[in-house]
Design a protein around this motif. Structure first.
Motif, short mmCIF file in Angstrom:
data_model
loop_
_atom_site.label_atom_id
_atom_site.label_comp_id
_atom_site.label_asym_id
_atom_site.label_seq_id
_atom_site.Cartn_x
_atom_site.Cartn_y
_atom_site.Cartn_z
N ARG A 1 -3.98 13.10 -42.09
CA ARG A 1 -2.56 13.54 -42.50
C ARG A 1 -1.66 13.76 -41.24
O ARG A 1 -0.72 12.88 -41.27
N THR A 2 -2.06 14.45 -40.19
CA THR A 2 -1.53 14.52 -39.06
C THR A 2 -1.28 13.33 -38.28
O THR A 2 -0.07 13.02 -37.81
N SER B 1 -11.46 14.63 -41.22
CA SER B 1 -10.80 15.27 -42.30
C SER B 1 -9.72 14.90 -43.09
O SER B 1 -8.78 14.19 -42.31
N THR C 1 -6.97 16.87 -43.24
CA THR C 1 -5.91 17.39 -42.49
C THR C 1 -5.53 16.53 -41.31
O THR C 1 -4.43 16.06 -40.77
#
Length: 552
Positions: free
Chosen positions: A325-326, A320, A322
């Motif tokens: 990005r993390t 994903s 998210t």
């Protein structure tokens, strides 16, 4: 001057109408050697023998050490009667001995069969029987599993024990090495098409299918991965991917091809991953989406800072936005790959384009989730209409089946000519995955033609789970579909229609029932009771259930 006048040609050749390029230019020992990944280790030992090849806890092995240990193991197995095309299975975590087996067994011309440690004894036993295992290397952690799988074997199997297994008659691994000659004069395959590895895939119905790899394919896949992932002699590769999975995507061989250092990891735990990355300056790792999820969601006390950027390749369901990005914030550069057991692991890679950096974050992450373009060592990828076999337009809209062709596609399924013909018909490996083809040549999966659930990088057959569920005395019909899972990517969700008058069993009762009959990762994490939607002909409408599962 014509081509036929460029040099003297024997009269018999001239009379046969042969071209100069067909005369006196045949294969010789000086200009043709069958490709094998074993030669990569011989070269590494000669070129950088003092370099650290493997770090396994407190153990350190140089390339000279690794080559000597592999030759000892090969000689020891040979002394115990293991020879060409005999199957040597191995049941072990990511330890040095697993790397050694990937070189020592092929040195003999034997076939390595890495076994999935997450499977149940019955499935392990099936694989051993079907593959004709003559030997089984087993690590102490999986001794009980091995003992149960070997319980009723009629034919004797040489058991080689890594550590204390308690298995009667087992030969200690270190004793076998002591029996072997570190200067064992191994001989490569006469034919590079010779079988190298046997890898069982969970498939979609019935028993597992055994995909067979060749020496040629293993060699080329190793080089393809090394080039794609940017491995060099300064690289440090951390084993967060199980080596039993597609022979670790060929990275035991790819790392050695680059003279890189491999760091073993017995169990995937965030704290251990961060510690080893910092301690050994890890530069590369691979894994299923669950590995990225574990890293991204690691608690603060497990995180250890590190200065280098770590390249992280992920296969399976696309991570994903998210998670990506993390991971980037933590110092990881994520690359999405696509492949299958039948393609030696990665077959395509999502290559970032220069203009992606200028895209909005959402669009950039969407591009990064594509399955991408072929590895350099794969001949071709196509997205074809299953009905006509014609390639679909590269418009990013038209849907077809992903198909692969090249030297890094399996030889076929062991003892299963019908399945082999079905998978490789028409000059392509038919993956069963439905995708679109973008104008830039990259492919993007849209759906799965077969009802496979990919959970934590493992393929789960919905039909297999349904068959187990319908053994329960209260269940009349079962349908299992994929439910989105924030941790595992997907997890099995079971929809059950009960027999008339049956009492609805508790969820935990059903889960316990399944755990007794299948591997834990295949057990449904969600259960829903009620009438199943069906067509007029009585076929269960799984597309309706998928929508319901997404809404749960």
């Amino acid at each position: 001057m014509s081509m036929m006048e460029t040099g003297p040609i024997p009269a018999e050749a001239r009379e046969a109408g042969l071209h100069p390029f067909e005369v006196g230019l045949g294969r010789r020992p000086a200009n043709y050697v069958a490709l094998t990944p074993v030669s990569l280790l011989a070269r590494a030992a000669a070129a950088c023998g003092a370099r650290i090849a493997v770090i396994d806890g407190s153990r350190r092995f140089t390339y000279a050490d690794l080559y000597g240990r592999c030759r000892r193991l090969a000689a020891g197995l040979a002394g115990r009667g293991i020879g060409s095309l005999d199957t040597v299975a191995i049941l072990a975590p990511n330890v040095s001995e697993m790397i050694e087996a990937h070189f020592a067994v092929p040195m003999l011309g034997a076939v390595l069969n890495p076994l999935n440690t997450r499977l149940d004894p019955a499935t392990i036993a099936f694989s051993l029987r079907h593959g004709g295992a003559r030997a089984l290397i087993v690590e102490a952690e999986y001794a009980a599993l091995a003992a149960r799988a070997l319980g009723d074997f009629a034919e004797p199997v040489l058991v080689v024990a890594i550590g204390e297994t308690g298995i009667d008659g087992a030969v200690p691994y270190d004793s076998l090495l002591a029996e072997g000659d570190p200067d064992y004069a191994w001989v490569g395959p006469v034919d590079e098409w010779q079988s190298l590895c046997l890898l069982y895939t969970s498939g979609t119905t019935g028993d597992p299918k055994g995909a067979v790899y060749s020496h040629r394919g293993g060699y080329l896949q190793a080089l393809g991965n090394a080039v794609t992932f940017g491995l060099t002699d300064a690289s440090v590769y951390l084993w967060t991917l199980p080596m039993f999975h597609c022979s670790g995507w060929s990275y035991p061989w790819a790392s050695v091809a680059a003279c890189a250092t491999q760091v073993c990891l017995r169990k995937v735990e965030p704290a251990a991953i961060f510690r080893l990355i910092a301690e050994h300056r890890v530069t590369h790792l691979c894994g299923a989406p669950i590995v990225l999820s574990m890293i991204a969601h690691a608690p603060a006390h497990d995180r250890v800072p590190f200065p280098q950027t770590v390249r992280c390749a992920v296969g399976g369901a696309a991570p994903s936005s998210t998670i990506i990005r993390t991971m980037e914030d933590l110092g990881f550069q994520v690359t999405h790959l696509y492949g299958a057991t039948e393609s030696y692991g990665p077959a395509t890679v999502c290559l970032a384009q220069p203009d992606w950096a200028d895209l909005p974050e959402t669009e950039r992450y969407a591009r990064m989730a594509r399955q991408g373009v072929p590895l350099a060592t794969l001949e071709a990828v196509s997205v074809a209409d299953p009905a006509t076999d014609a390639p679909v337009p590269r418009d990013g809209v038209s849907v077809g089946e992903i198909r692969l062709r090249g030297n890094t596609v399996m030889k076929g399924y062991l003892g299963n000519p019908d399945a082999t013909e079905q998978a490789l018909a028409g000059g392509w490996y038919r993956t069963g995955d439905l995708a679109v083809w973008h104008p830039d040549g990259s492919v993007e999966i849209k759906d799965r033609a077969k009802d496979i659930i990919i959970s934590g990088g493992e393929n789960i057959s919905s039909l297999e789970v349904e068959e187990v569920l319908m053994r329960h005395p209260a269940v009349m019909l079962a349908a299992v579909v994929a439910k989105p899972d924030p941790t595992w990517g997907e997890s099995p969700c079971a929809f059950l229609e009960l027999k008339p008058g049956a009492t609805e069993p508790a969820d935990q009762e059903l889960i316990a029932f399944c755990r007794e009959r299948m591997a834990r990762f295949k057990v449904p994490k969600s259960v829903v009771f009620g009438p199943l939607p069906k067509t007029s002909t009585g076929k269960i409408q799984k597309f309706v259930l998928r929508e319901q599962a997404r809404a749960l």
